[in-house]
Design a protein around this motif. Sequence first.
Motif, short mmCIF file in Angstrom:
data_model
loop_
_atom_site.label_atom_id
_atom_site.label_comp_id
_atom_site.label_asym_id
_atom_site.label_seq_id
_atom_site.Cartn_x
_atom_site.Cartn_y
_atom_site.Cartn_z
N UNK A 942 -4.90 -24.86 16.06
CA UNK A 942 -3.82 -24.66 17.02
C UNK A 942 -4.38 -24.80 18.46
N UNK A 943 -5.32 -24.34 18.88
CA UNK A 943 -6.10 -24.42 20.24
C UNK A 943 -6.30 -25.59 20.50
N UNK A 944 -6.92 -26.40 19.69
CA UNK A 944 -7.21 -27.88 20.05
C UNK A 944 -6.05 -28.73 20.54
N UNK A 945 -4.99 -28.19 19.64
CA UNK A 945 -3.77 -28.86 20.02
C UNK A 945 -3.00 -28.58 21.25
N UNK A 946 -3.20 -27.22 21.59
CA UNK A 946 -2.70 -26.74 22.88
C UNK A 946 -3.38 -27.30 23.84
N UNK A 947 -4.60 -27.27 23.73
CA UNK A 947 -5.47 -27.84 24.96
C UNK A 947 -5.14 -29.54 25.26
N UNK A 948 -4.84 -30.10 24.09
CA UNK A 948 -4.64 -31.51 24.49
C UNK A 948 -3.28 -31.61 25.06
N UNK A 949 -2.26 -30.81 24.71
CA UNK A 949 -1.02 -30.82 25.23
C UNK A 949 -0.99 -30.37 26.85
N UNK A 957 4.11 -32.85 33.56
CA UNK A 957 4.87 -33.32 34.52
C UNK A 957 6.43 -32.88 34.19
N UNK A 958 6.72 -33.43 33.11
CA UNK A 958 8.03 -33.37 32.33
C UNK A 958 8.25 -32.08 31.90
N UNK A 959 7.36 -31.15 31.22
CA UNK A 959 7.97 -29.89 30.24
C UNK A 959 8.47 -29.22 31.47
N UNK A 960 9.51 -28.23 31.04
CA UNK A 960 9.82 -27.12 31.87
C UNK A 960 8.63 -25.98 32.13
N UNK A 961 8.72 -25.32 33.18
CA UNK A 961 7.81 -24.35 33.47
C UNK A 961 7.68 -23.32 32.42
N UNK A 962 8.75 -22.98 31.83
CA UNK A 962 8.70 -21.97 30.80
C UNK A 962 7.93 -22.22 29.40
N UNK A 963 8.11 -23.57 29.33
CA UNK A 963 7.52 -24.09 27.98
C UNK A 963 6.10 -23.98 28.07
N UNK A 964 5.85 -24.41 29.46
CA UNK A 964 4.25 -24.66 29.77
C UNK A 964 3.59 -23.23 29.52
N UNK A 965 4.35 -22.25 30.34
CA UNK A 965 3.92 -20.89 30.46
C UNK A 965 3.80 -20.43 29.03
N UNK A 966 4.75 -20.66 28.05
CA UNK A 966 4.80 -20.07 26.73
C UNK A 966 3.53 -20.70 25.93
N UNK A 967 3.09 -22.08 26.41
CA UNK A 967 1.97 -22.74 25.43
C UNK A 967 0.87 -22.09 26.05
N UNK A 968 0.62 -21.81 27.35
CA UNK A 968 -0.53 -21.24 27.86
C UNK A 968 -0.68 -19.69 27.29
N UNK A 969 0.32 -19.16 27.16
CA UNK A 969 0.28 -17.71 26.56
C UNK A 969 -0.36 -17.83 25.26
N UNK A 970 0.39 -18.60 24.51
CA UNK A 970 -0.03 -18.68 23.17
C UNK A 970 -1.43 -19.15 22.89
N UNK A 971 -1.89 -20.02 23.77
CA UNK A 971 -3.25 -20.42 23.64
C UNK A 971 -4.35 -19.09 23.97
N UNK A 972 -3.82 -18.43 24.99
CA UNK A 972 -4.91 -17.12 25.09
C UNK A 972 -4.95 -16.29 23.91
N UNK A 973 -3.39 -16.21 23.40
CA UNK A 973 -3.47 -15.10 22.26
C UNK A 973 -4.39 -15.82 20.93
N UNK A 974 -4.15 -16.97 20.86
CA UNK A 974 -5.09 -17.72 19.62
C UNK A 974 -6.54 -17.52 19.71
N UNK A 975 -6.91 -17.70 21.06
CA UNK A 975 -8.41 -17.57 21.49
C UNK A 975 -8.78 -16.12 21.00
N UNK A 976 -8.08 -15.14 21.44
CA UNK A 976 -8.46 -13.66 21.07
C UNK A 976 -8.29 -13.47 19.66
#
Length: 991
Positions: A942-949, A957-976
């Motif tokens: 999951x983390x690799x996938x999120x990093x790639x995205x 450039x295309x994704x809405x801000x909340x999607x990017x935010x959500x992805x970042x948050x999820x990545x942080x959670x997964x790392x933990x």
Amino acid sequence: MPHDLPKAYDPAAIEEKWAEFWVKENLFAQPAPAPGEEIRDPFTILLPPPNVTGRLHMGHMLNQTEMDILARWHRMKGEKTLWVPGTDHAGIATQMMVERQLATEGISRQALGREAFEARVWQWRDQYGKAILDQMKRLGASVDWSREYFTMDAGLSVAVREAFTRLYHQGLIYRGAYVVNWCPGCQTAVSDLEVVHEEETGKLWEIRYPVVGAPDSSSAQFLTIATTRPETLLGDVAVAIHPEDERYLHLHGKTLLLPLMNREIPIVLDTWVSRDFGTGAVKITPAHDPNDFALGQRHNLPSINVMDPTARINENGGIYQGLDRYAARKRILEDLDALGLLGTIHDHKLSVGRCDRSKDVIEPRLSTQWFVAVNKKPRNGRPTLAELATQAVMPGPDGKKPIQFTPAMYEKTYLNWMENIYDWCIIRQLWWGHRIPTWHCAQCHQITVPEPGMASDPTACAHCHGAELTQETDVLDTWFSSGLLPVSVFGWPFLGPDADGTASTDFHNFYPTTLLVTGFDILFFWVARMIMLGCWFAGDVPLPEGTKRSLAESVPFKNVYIHALVRDANREKMSKTKGNVIDPIEIVKQYGTDAVRFTLASMASPGTDIAFNVARTEGYRAFANKIWNAARFLFMNIDRAAEIGITVDPATLGGMPSLATPKPASEGFVTRQDFTRSDMEGFVTGHDFSRAENANPMDGALAPEGNAPLEARWIVAEFHKTAAEVNQSLANYRYDDAASAIYQFFWGSFCDWYLEIVKIRLDFSETADKAATKAALTTFVQVFEASLRLLSPFMPFLTEEVWHSIYGDDAPVQSIALTQYPCTDTSIDTRPIYWMSAVQKVVTAIRAQRKESGVPDKEIVPVLVHTDENRGGHAFSILPYHEQVVCYLARAASVKKSIVPLTGANIRSEAEFDIQIVYEAQIDIPAERERLTKDIAKLEKNITGAERQLGNEAFLAKAPAHVVEGLKKQEAENRLLLEKAKSALAALPPE
Ligand SMILES: [Zn+2]
Ligand SMILES: [Zn+2]
């Protein structure tokens, strides 16, 4: 509070009983107001009248479910609600049915004679014609049965005659020769809309027509035409060529000898002829082709009809008289061949029109018909019928559209049709229907049409005063009478004030109707015609105060909702040939009406077809069963409470549940200073806390006094939130969202969580705190009763039964359908939803870990919870104050906060917290290692996938801000979580 419910939920046992009760009590009647009285903003809806010959199909069931949900909802919201039912006399279908019945007795319609035949049809209607409405009654449609109409009723027939005579004298109905789509099977003209065109393989025959005066054996001896219907040759009056066709310049001004008939016919020049089709020479048969008819008019050619109504050759066809059209074709081709006049025969794909009803090949045929001139400017300078019907969906002076379409795309379809509309042929060559009110004079051969408002038939010719008058034998198209329904069912043209004043008050109170719910297939047939006729005739009716009606006040309905199609589970269209037709009555027998209604509602939204899946119906029957069992559980507790003298006052029911009874303070609340708003943001997503925007969301959750238990405050908040969602969804025709909100609430929140927790509070022991028990029981009954009302429009039978059981014989009104619908209350405190979610998350985690660790159900185990600021976990610090609830639900001995991170086995990590089950039993180390290894692999992926995205510039450039935010948050959670899993794996004893 007596109550009694059988052990098992059996829809058959309750549904029939209530369906009968509703009809018998005329529960949904909406009487006309007394003269002088006025109904403000009623909800009025007309049932699209099913054919009197019809049986209920899935489309009806969807249509009626949608109408019934809205009618019940509006009624419960306190609006005067009128839903008018009725049936259509269905000219062709009914006549065919009765003719078939006569045939079994060896009698023909003609032998019986018109009057006796009509009597037979009425007899048939009385005997069989109510079947479909009886089915509707069984399904509980909340219509006003006292207003049931039939389109051949005397009152409605008067309206039909009035409409015809008015339009005629306004110059908008005329009689004219016209090539119609003639069905030889049904022996009537059918409209363009009832002809189904399909490509079929046929032949294109070339036929040589001798040129008169051309020398024998010259190349100019013949003109070759091409045709797909050689039998129509008998009625040819000319052959047309393009004036600039160089092949035929030498034939200008010449004549031809029509083969077999030996009639001299001209060669005419017309630019309509396509030089590329066939030979570029076209035979012209004005009586049997609409294009030829138009060309014939241009060139002043006669029309020769060569077929009778059964498509046999008539006396104009010479020696071929009496032959069926296809037998004649064969003979004609043989005869032409014998004469050496038959040329090449080509295979040819052609579009064949068939009658939608009888599947006969349509024979274009010239006949005299009655038409409504929809594009003709009336003498008084008003807009045309089509213009009026166009304006009715365009923004008016106030910027609002008089008629609003949902889905909006149908507005465009409608307007496009209106723009290209032709005159409307309103005649049917039938005996069953409204006989056309025109009289033919034997002396001067002119037509007499009675003046509008004249009830008696004319006795003398209006032109020569001759007395030998015969009424037109044909009848009006059924769409003419059903197109008038919105005005005629409310009493038009008798708008009084008549003796009892009812007719006029009906029209003035219920017209325009609020909503029409119907299928796309009759958008033009019916919806468009109601709009034309409604605007036209209602526009002439002044408002009660005497002023002229605006267009917005003349339209037949303010809203049109076009419902979708019910398909089978594989999204295939249902059809008899495919054998995938679902009979609604059969499904209802199996699962109950409520479950079928709920299935349809759960998938119904504007513009989306429904894939009907019986598995879903089975699921909704289980849902009904769940509610039934909840009711039984409630009643059991009411009985036990009564034994120790606790009763719930029925007067506390019927409104929106609230929490008036404060719960005494519990010990050990922490102070709210421990928390800040930002701590909570980790899991507030998805809930609307707008009301608490500026307040600390923990206010109240931790206040040491004055509050009912969390689950009580939560279920009330959850109920209000659901009611708001349901009201909002129904206002937008989102039946699916409304159904889903109710389902989630009733099954998930109420049954799965609330009912479990409330068991702790329902203490009937000697030492019970009676006030607390009574408070809990009261909230339980209140929320349950209100939830039944919320569900009632969707599942009217189940809710009626259970609701009556709550009250026994003391129900405040006759039916739950007459109670108040839970409204949207924005002042409700929604914060308990947020607190409760912490409890639910922890309980769910403990349950999962118990399973994982193989803790037997009977074991009660201590639990540790750890969280920290960075994980937004401070909200979980409220847990100790709800320890009793968590322990009860998760079978824990205690739930304690751990200040230090958890180590060892039996740990479960969630994004916001970790829990550990303190359990001594041997853990299965290899299994635990395997699980952790799997978890680690999954998290890493999951983390690799999120990093790639997140590293992808194009995506960012295309994704809405909340999607990017959500992805970042999820990545942080997964790392933990990954770190946690890795250390847990390392902590396991070596193999
Ligand atoms: Zn037909
Ligand atoms: Zn006359």
